[in-house]
Design a protein around this motif. Sequence first.
Motif, PDB file in Angstrom:
ATOM      1  N   ASN A 242       0.852  -1.196   0.000  1.00 26.20           N
ATOM      2  CA  ASN A 242       0.000   0.000   0.000  1.00 26.20           C
ATOM      3  C   ASN A 242       0.881   1.236   0.000  1.00 26.20           C
TER       4      ASN A 242
ATOM      5  N   ASP B 128      -7.236   6.043  -1.929  1.00 26.14           N
ATOM      6  CA  ASP B 128      -8.271   5.093  -1.527  1.00 26.14           C
ATOM      7  C   ASP B 128      -8.005   4.508  -0.146  1.00 26.14           C
ATOM      8  N   GLN B 129      -7.061   5.118   0.591  1.00 30.72           N
ATOM      9  CA  GLN B 129      -6.769   4.605   1.931  1.00 30.72           C
ATOM     10  C   GLN B 129      -8.007   4.720   2.811  1.00 30.72           C
ATOM     11  N   PRO B 130      -8.358   3.653   3.532  1.00 31.66           N
ATOM     12  CA  PRO B 130      -9.583   3.689   4.340  1.00 31.66           C
ATOM     13  C   PRO B 130      -9.434   4.618   5.542  1.00 31.66           C
TER      14      PRO B 130
ATOM     15  N   TRP C 149      -3.499  -2.586   4.496  1.00 33.10           N
ATOM     16  CA  TRP C 149      -4.936  -2.850   4.552  1.00 33.10           C
ATOM     17  C   TRP C 149      -5.339  -3.606   3.298  1.00 33.10           C
ATOM     18  N   SER C 150      -6.469  -4.254   3.389  1.00 28.88           N
ATOM     19  CA  SER C 150      -7.030  -4.963   2.246  1.00 28.88           C
ATOM     20  C   SER C 150      -8.502  -4.611   2.143  1.00 28.88           C
ATOM     21  N   ASP C 151      -9.207  -5.305   1.281  1.00 28.42           N
ATOM     22  CA  ASP C 151     -10.632  -5.018   1.124  1.00 28.42           C
ATOM     23  C   ASP C 151     -11.438  -5.431   2.338  1.00 28.42           C
ATOM     24  N   THR C 152     -10.869  -6.298   3.169  1.00 28.12           N
ATOM     25  CA  THR C 152     -11.636  -6.818   4.305  1.00 28.12           C
ATOM     26  C   THR C 152     -10.980  -6.583   5.656  1.00 28.12           C
ATOM     27  N   GLU C 153      -9.705  -6.172   5.690  1.00 25.18           N
ATOM     28  CA  GLU C 153      -9.000  -6.119   6.978  1.00 25.18           C
ATOM     29  C   GLU C 153      -8.038  -4.943   7.047  1.00 25.18           C
TER      30      GLU C 153
ATOM     31  N   ARG D 217     -12.377  -4.901   8.757  1.00 31.13           N
ATOM     32  CA  ARG D 217     -12.601  -3.498   8.405  1.00 31.13           C
ATOM     33  C   ARG D 217     -13.889  -2.948   9.010  1.00 31.13           C
ATOM     34  N   GLN D 218     -14.898  -3.802   9.143  1.00 34.64           N
ATOM     35  CA  GLN D 218     -16.157  -3.298   9.666  1.00 34.64           C
ATOM     36  C   GLN D 218     -16.064  -2.884  11.123  1.00 34.64           C
TER      37      GLN D 218
ATOM     38  N   GLU E 271     -13.480   0.720  10.345  1.00 39.22           N
ATOM     39  CA  GLU E 271     -13.603   1.621   9.202  1.00 39.22           C
ATOM     40  C   GLU E 271     -14.774   2.575   9.386  1.00 39.22           C
TER      41      GLU E 271
END
Length: 455
Positions: free
Chosen positions: A308, A314-316, A349-353, A436-437, A440
């Motif tokens: 990353n 696009d950083q969360p 980070w990833s799409d889920t974590e 992430r939930q 985020e």
Amino acid sequence: MSQSGIGYIDQNARSNWMRLRTLVTVRWFAIAGQILALIVGKQLFGLQLALGPCAAVIGLSVIANLLAVIIFPDNRRLSEAETVSTLVFDTLQLSMLLAFTGGLNNPFALLILAPVTIAATVLPARSTLLLASCAVAMISTVGLTYIPLRTANNSLLEMPVVFVFGFWVAIVTGIIFISIYTRRVTSEMTSMSEALLATQMALAREQKLTDLGGVVAATAHELGTPLATIKLVSAELMEELKETKDLYGDAQLIREQAERCGEILRSMGRAGKDDLHLRVTPWSALVREAAEPHLDRGKNVVFTFDGNLEFDLDQPLAYRKPEVIHGLRNLIQNAVDFAQTQVRVNISWSDTEFFVKIFDDGPGFAPQVINRIGDPFVHRRKRSKKNGARPGYDGMGLGLFIAKTLLERSGAALEFSNGSAGDPLRGAVVRGVWPRQKLEAVDLPTGKNRPIEIS
């Protein structure tokens, strides 16, 4: 004092937690049970009992209880010496009663374990050992010297010698086992209770610091307008008072002090008022904020991004939760404490974590305790000869316990290990993963900013 600045209760002070009223109440129950046992044995089973000596022994307990109630208040807390004396008295009283009622042939001999259990629960190890030794000595004496039990027809009630010996061995083993086991369990429960209290205090402290920063910044923001007005009016006065030297100097001083007040307030606060948008921050900024107090402690703290970019558009965004900041801060502090020269903090980070991985070039975790990392009061991480003792701290167990508890409460899964041979930083490695939930900030806060009110 721990690394989080929280003091702890001396283990030996726990003996002062025992109330006299508690022991007096327990003794009243014991007296009632002893009287009932004598009545049942005499009336129901027709046993020949030495009622005079037994009554005298029970009377000693009654007198002791009455004196305690009369002399001392109900809420009196016993010192260690007083608690030991009370329990030794109860052990001696029970031993004397057993000696007059058959010795180890009396099944109530098992009750000798009660004072030892109480001692192991509330007293330090040395006092527990003293009482256990007294109990073993007394039960051994009772096993050799006693008045035998006889029935109404003068028949002797005695177990075979091998059973008496086995009963003695069982009681002595029970005294030793209960002393060790109860003491160990009680110590662990006390340590866990104190550590959980420290965790709550650390979280509350972090929340207060966060709120304080907002209060200071809000003060700077709210005072900006009146200070600007003062500066404007003082400038106009300076124009009008050019001809009056003394008054001109006063107006100039007012302007300078107003500017100084503005500079002080700007330097004290960073976050503005209770800005809704400042409740969230990019994930990398959150980790950097946690590490900030330890960046100037003489170790090179490097931030890397595995797959990353730090300035990825696009950083969360993550919520600025005090427990996450404080937990990460403790982990980074631990790495800086034990590192020789360098600490690396990998953020990704990833799409889920969300991920964070902390490396140091210190000696790493000791193999024998690596599976217990995160338990309170584990102090056995190896230290390098170069660094010597840990700078400024007693141990690492409580700090990691606080960090682990806070981060797991936020949804993190933590892994503790040592670096691999191919890694230049071969010290300790701590890896944290969040769904992430859990962190985020998907729905950004909306509404008007509110000044922080101090009650």
